[in-house]
Scaffold this motif. Structure first.
Motif, PDB file in Angstrom:
ATOM      1  N   GLY A 387     -10.619  -4.751   6.298  1.00 52.48           N
ATOM      2  CA  GLY A 387     -11.750  -5.202   7.083  1.00 52.48           C
ATOM      3  C   GLY A 387     -13.073  -4.953   6.407  1.00 52.48           C
ATOM      4  N   GLY A 388     -13.089  -4.963   5.073  1.00 58.43           N
ATOM      5  CA  GLY A 388     -14.321  -4.746   4.337  1.00 58.43           C
ATOM      6  C   GLY A 388     -14.716  -3.294   4.178  1.00 58.43           C
ATOM      7  N   LYS A 389     -13.903  -2.379   4.709  1.00 56.87           N
ATOM      8  CA  LYS A 389     -14.212  -0.954   4.623  1.00 56.87           C
ATOM      9  C   LYS A 389     -13.201  -0.252   3.721  1.00 56.87           C
ATOM     10  CE  LYS A 389     -16.247  -0.731   9.262  1.00 56.87           C
ATOM     11  NZ  LYS A 389     -16.173  -0.079  10.596  1.00 56.87           N
ATOM     12  N   ALA A 390     -13.721   0.571   2.819  1.00 55.60           N
ATOM     13  CA  ALA A 390     -12.846   1.329   1.925  1.00 55.60           C
ATOM     14  C   ALA A 390     -12.201   2.472   2.694  1.00 55.60           C
ATOM     15  CB  ALA A 390     -13.648   1.872   0.746  1.00 55.60           C
ATOM     16  N   LEU A 391     -10.907   2.646   2.508  1.00 54.57           N
ATOM     17  CA  LEU A 391     -10.179   3.708   3.198  1.00 54.57           C
ATOM     18  C   LEU A 391     -10.095   4.949   2.324  1.00 54.57           C
ATOM     19  CD1 LEU A 391      -7.203   1.759   4.817  1.00 54.57           C
ATOM     20  CD2 LEU A 391      -9.367   2.401   5.856  1.00 54.57           C
ATOM     21  N   SER A 392     -10.141   6.099   2.968  1.00 56.72           N
ATOM     22  CA  SER A 392     -10.047   7.348   2.235  1.00 56.72           C
ATOM     23  C   SER A 392      -8.616   7.595   1.786  1.00 56.72           C
ATOM     24  CB  SER A 392     -10.522   8.512   3.112  1.00 56.72           C
ATOM     25  OG  SER A 392      -9.625   8.705   4.189  1.00 56.72           O
ATOM     26  N   SER A 393      -8.462   8.432   0.781  1.00 56.92           N
ATOM     27  CA  SER A 393      -7.124   8.766   0.292  1.00 56.92           C
ATOM     28  C   SER A 393      -6.325   9.498   1.355  1.00 56.92           C
ATOM     29  CB  SER A 393      -7.235   9.629  -0.970  1.00 56.92           C
ATOM     30  OG  SER A 393      -7.968  10.816  -0.699  1.00 56.92           O
ATOM     31  N   LYS A 394      -7.013  10.156   2.297  1.00 54.90           N
ATOM     32  CA  LYS A 394      -6.331  10.877   3.376  1.00 54.90           C
ATOM     33  C   LYS A 394      -5.500   9.927   4.233  1.00 54.90           C
ATOM     34  CE  LYS A 394      -7.249  13.913   7.331  1.00 54.90           C
ATOM     35  NZ  LYS A 394      -8.311  14.585   8.142  1.00 54.90           N
ATOM     36  N   VAL A 395      -6.064   8.754   4.535  1.00 53.61           N
ATOM     37  CA  VAL A 395      -5.335   7.766   5.349  1.00 53.61           C
ATOM     38  C   VAL A 395      -4.135   7.229   4.585  1.00 53.61           C
ATOM     39  CG1 VAL A 395      -5.497   5.516   6.470  1.00 53.61           C
ATOM     40  CG2 VAL A 395      -7.390   7.125   6.651  1.00 53.61           C
ATOM     41  N   ILE A 396      -4.323   6.919   3.319  1.00 52.87           N
ATOM     42  CA  ILE A 396      -3.225   6.390   2.501  1.00 52.87           C
ATOM     43  C   ILE A 396      -2.117   7.436   2.377  1.00 52.87           C
ATOM     44  CG2 ILE A 396      -2.594   5.409   0.283  1.00 52.87           C
ATOM     45  CD1 ILE A 396      -4.496   3.701   1.959  1.00 52.87           C
ATOM     46  N   ASP A 397      -2.500   8.688   2.168  1.00 49.16           N
ATOM     47  CA  ASP A 397      -1.501   9.762   2.072  1.00 49.16           C
ATOM     48  C   ASP A 397      -0.725   9.902   3.380  1.00 49.16           C
ATOM     49  OD1 ASP A 397      -2.310  10.254  -0.497  1.00 49.16           O
ATOM     50  OD2 ASP A 397      -3.595  11.962   0.013  1.00 49.16           O
ATOM     51  N   ALA A 398      -1.429   9.757   4.500  1.00 51.70           N
ATOM     52  CA  ALA A 398      -0.770   9.863   5.803  1.00 51.70           C
ATOM     53  C   ALA A 398       0.251   8.750   5.995  1.00 51.70           C
ATOM     54  CB  ALA A 398      -1.816   9.821   6.920  1.00 51.70           C
ATOM     55  N   VAL A 399      -0.093   7.546   5.540  1.00 49.50           N
ATOM     56  CA  VAL A 399       0.834   6.414   5.665  1.00 49.50           C
ATOM     57  C   VAL A 399       2.068   6.635   4.798  1.00 49.50           C
ATOM     58  CG1 VAL A 399       1.131   3.955   5.216  1.00 49.50           C
ATOM     59  CG2 VAL A 399      -0.968   4.775   6.279  1.00 49.50           C
ATOM     60  N   TRP A 400       1.859   7.095   3.562  1.00 49.54           N
ATOM     61  CA  TRP A 400       2.998   7.379   2.689  1.00 49.54           C
ATOM     62  C   TRP A 400       3.845   8.517   3.257  1.00 49.54           C
ATOM     63  CZ3 TRP A 400       5.320   4.496  -0.586  1.00 49.54           C
ATOM     64  CH2 TRP A 400       4.620   3.542  -1.318  1.00 49.54           C
ATOM     65  N   GLY A 401       3.194   9.518   3.824  1.00 47.64           N
ATOM     66  CA  GLY A 401       3.940  10.609   4.435  1.00 47.64           C
ATOM     67  C   GLY A 401       4.784  10.136   5.598  1.00 47.64           C
ATOM     68  N   PHE A 402       4.207   9.243   6.432  1.00 48.85           N
ATOM     69  CA  PHE A 402       4.957   8.688   7.557  1.00 48.85           C
ATOM     70  C   PHE A 402       6.154   7.894   7.066  1.00 48.85           C
ATOM     71  CE2 PHE A 402       5.970   5.139  10.318  1.00 48.85           C
ATOM     72  CZ  PHE A 402       6.136   5.763  11.548  1.00 48.85           C
ATOM     73  N   PHE A 403       5.938   7.066   6.054  1.00 47.50           N
ATOM     74  CA  PHE A 403       7.017   6.235   5.523  1.00 47.50           C
ATOM     75  C   PHE A 403       8.152   7.096   4.974  1.00 47.50           C
ATOM     76  CE2 PHE A 403       9.045   3.808   2.079  1.00 47.50           C
ATOM     77  CZ  PHE A 403       9.428   2.673   2.772  1.00 47.50           C
ATOM     78  N   SER A 404       7.806   8.167   4.288  1.00 45.14           N
ATOM     79  CA  SER A 404       8.820   9.067   3.736  1.00 45.14           C
ATOM     80  C   SER A 404       9.613   9.743   4.845  1.00 45.14           C
ATOM     81  CB  SER A 404       8.162  10.128   2.846  1.00 45.14           C
ATOM     82  OG  SER A 404       7.444   9.526   1.789  1.00 45.14           O
ATOM     83  N   ALA A 405       8.905  10.244   5.853  1.00 51.17           N
ATOM     84  CA  ALA A 405       9.578  10.900   6.973  1.00 51.17           C
ATOM     85  C   ALA A 405      10.442   9.914   7.744  1.00 51.17           C
ATOM     86  CB  ALA A 405       8.542  11.539   7.900  1.00 51.17           C
ATOM     87  N   TYR A 406       9.945   8.700   7.901  1.00 43.99           N
ATOM     88  CA  TYR A 406      10.684   7.647   8.595  1.00 43.99           C
ATOM     89  C   TYR A 406      12.001   7.353   7.868  1.00 43.99           C
ATOM     90  CZ  TYR A 406      11.540   3.133  10.886  1.00 43.99           C
ATOM     91  OH  TYR A 406      12.099   2.101  11.598  1.00 43.99           O
ATOM     92  N   ALA A 407      11.917   7.200   6.553  1.00 47.80           N
ATOM     93  CA  ALA A 407      13.116   6.910   5.758  1.00 47.80           C
ATOM     94  C   ALA A 407      14.112   8.062   5.845  1.00 47.80           C
ATOM     95  CB  ALA A 407      12.732   6.648   4.304  1.00 47.80           C
ATOM     96  N   LEU A 408      13.612   9.298   5.818  1.00 49.56           N
ATOM     97  CA  LEU A 408      14.490  10.466   5.894  1.00 49.56           C
ATOM     98  C   LEU A 408      15.215  10.520   7.232  1.00 49.56           C
ATOM     99  CD1 LEU A 408      15.533  13.161   4.756  1.00 49.56           C
ATOM    100  CD2 LEU A 408      13.489  14.244   5.741  1.00 49.56           C
TER     101      LEU A 408
END
Length: 485
Positions: A387-408
């Motif tokens: 949406g035209g806004k740069a996201l912080s690495s914290k949000v990206i890390d949270a998404v990757w963390g969720f995906f990893s936990a979800y897969a596990l």
């Protein structure tokens, strides 16, 4: 950890939930189906249990911390799911075992829509209404409702709200106060339910079926009052109404709030939202693939019927509703598996849909594209913008963390099911359906879950909870750090 305050709040919420038993009891009285006694008995049982949790701890009204909120949410959903099983156990005509009763209750509250009950057309109206009502409450989250109407709780409601509302970014509020936010959500939810019921009734459903199916449609639950689900009505109009309201319910409710607050004069909020655009693009792509393949294989006699079935099934499965009008498991080629995988994406964040949510898939895609660019230009600096806004690495890390936990969680649940003797296809689809709060699967669970082993049902109940509470809310309780002072 404020344990006595937590018990007091759970007691109040349990007492609140007990009053929902009066609605199906009233339905039993109206239709004279003899099913009212179990609901009245459950009402008094839960009311007394809630009182005994609240009364000894009534003076403990300390401000809750974030981890207290997570514990309350998990406790309440497990207690609520267990309490919701009582009417199924007490009702003789339902004839369900303990495992089946708990499975049906948790499936309803988590809006999974997987059922172990067959012969729905012959069940009392009260139990049919109760199943739909559980889904309706579970759709938005009864704790949000409780925070809105129970200021007597005397707590900072944001802790509960952040643990309950789905999505990767949970700190945004639509109104300055959490109670007002919860009320706004429920006003929108109730308005959509009434509109959906009216549309179903106008399209030819009975008043009872219209109300019941509006509950499960707006909640994106998938329970029906008939074994044949939406195929029972055999109506193109009803199918189209279902599709429209499923799409509406799968959109972020904060967008609905923004449009409603503007008096409906700013629908541009939808178009400007990148998650909404991605959601619509996914729906169009799924429908197009299903429609073209069904036409190519001459699965249906006419273009119109192929259009209707492709549209209904693609929307119903991808939004994790799970309504059916045909045996999509028998569709040609890879369509059944494609639709099952589409449920992994699910609805938008802040909606009643299940799955990993469109925004997470969008962010994972953008992150993957960034990594490809980095391989080509290692020294370049790339930012991920939504949406035209740069996201912080914290949000990206949270998404990757969720995906990893979800897969596990997915792998562990699937292995546990296979260990019970279930075949691989059924185990895969059962976990995919329950973890994504979808309902119908493939193999032995294509129609219902009544024939699988009891041990498998308990595993799937856990899978439903993980999906409804978005993995981390439940997973965090298993970490030693959570319990340290």
């Amino acid at each position: 950890m404020q344990f006595r305050s937590i018990i007091r709040i759970v007691g109040l919420l349990l007492a609140l939930f007990s009053f929902t038993m009066l609605a199906p009891a009233l339905v039993a009285l109206i239709y004279r189906d003899g099913a009212g006694v179990p609901f009245v008995g459950t009402f008094f049982t839960l009311l007394v249990a809630g009182f005994f949790c609240w009364f000894p701890n009534r003076r403990y009204k300390h401000e809750l911390k974030a981890r207290d909120g997570f514990l309350i949410v998990v406790l309440f959903w497990t207690v609520l799911g267990s309490a919701g099983a009582l009417p199924f156990l007490l009702l003789d005509s339902a004839n369900v075992s303990v495992a089946n009763a708990f499975f049906e209750s948790f499936s309803a509250l988590t809006t999974t829509g997987a059922t172990v009950i067959v012969g729905l057309d012959d069940l009392p109206k009260a139990i049919l209404f109760y199943r739909q009502l559980l889904q309706w409450f579970g759709g938005m989250g009864i704790i949000v409702l409780a925070v809105a109407i129970l200021p007597v709780l005397g707590i900072g409601g944001m802790q509960l709200y952040r643990a309950e509302i789905p999505g990767p970014v949970k700190d945004s509020k639509m109104t300055p106060r959490i109670a007002e936010t919860a009320k706004a959500l429920w006003y929108i939810y109730l308005t959509l339910t009434i509109a959906c019921a009216a549309a179903f009734w106008a399209a030819g459903m009975s008043a009872f079926d219209a109300i019941c199916h509006s509950f499960s449609t707006i909640a994106i639950g998938g329970f029906s009052t008939h074994d044949a689900s939406m195929a029972y009505f055999d109506s193109y109009a009803i199918n189209m109404i279902t599709v429209v309201f499923l799409l509406i319910s799968a959109v972020n409710y904060s967008l609905h709030f923004a449009v409603f607050a503007s008096g409906g004069v700013h629908p541009k909020y939808y178009v400007k939202d990148p998650e909404f655009r991605a959601f619509i693009a996914i729906q169009l792509a799924l429908f197009s693939v299903c429609f073209l393949i069904l036409l190519n294989h001459h699965t249906y006699d006419s273009y119109y019927e192929a259009f209707d079935q492709a549209l209904f099934q693609s929307v119903s499965i991808s939004t994790t509703a799970g309504f059916t009008t045909t045996g999509f498991a028998d569709w040609p080629l890879f369509l059944p598996v494609l639709l099952l995988f589409s449920a992994f994406i699910g609805g938008c964040a802040g909606s009643t849909g299940g799955g990993m949510k469109v925004i997470r898939i969008l962010l994972l895609t953008l992150q993957g594209a960034r990594e490809v660019k980095r391989l080509i230009h290692p020294r370049a600096v790339y930012t991920i913008k939504v949406g035209g806004k740069a996201l912080s690495s914290k949000v990206i890390d949270a998404v990757w963390g969720f995906f990893s936990a979800y897969a596990l969680v997915f792998v562990l649940c699937m292995l546990a099911l296979i260990a019970t003797g279930m075949d691989e296809l059924t185990a895969f689809s059962a976990v995919a359906s329950t973890l994504n709060n979808l309902g119908p699967g493939l193999g032995d669970v294509a129609l219902h879950y009544g024939d699988i082993d009891d041990a498998a049902k308990w595993i799937l109940v856990i899978s439903m909870l993980f999906g409804r509470l978005e993995i981390f809310t439940l997973l965090i309780l298993f970490t030693p750090t959570f319990w340290r002072n």
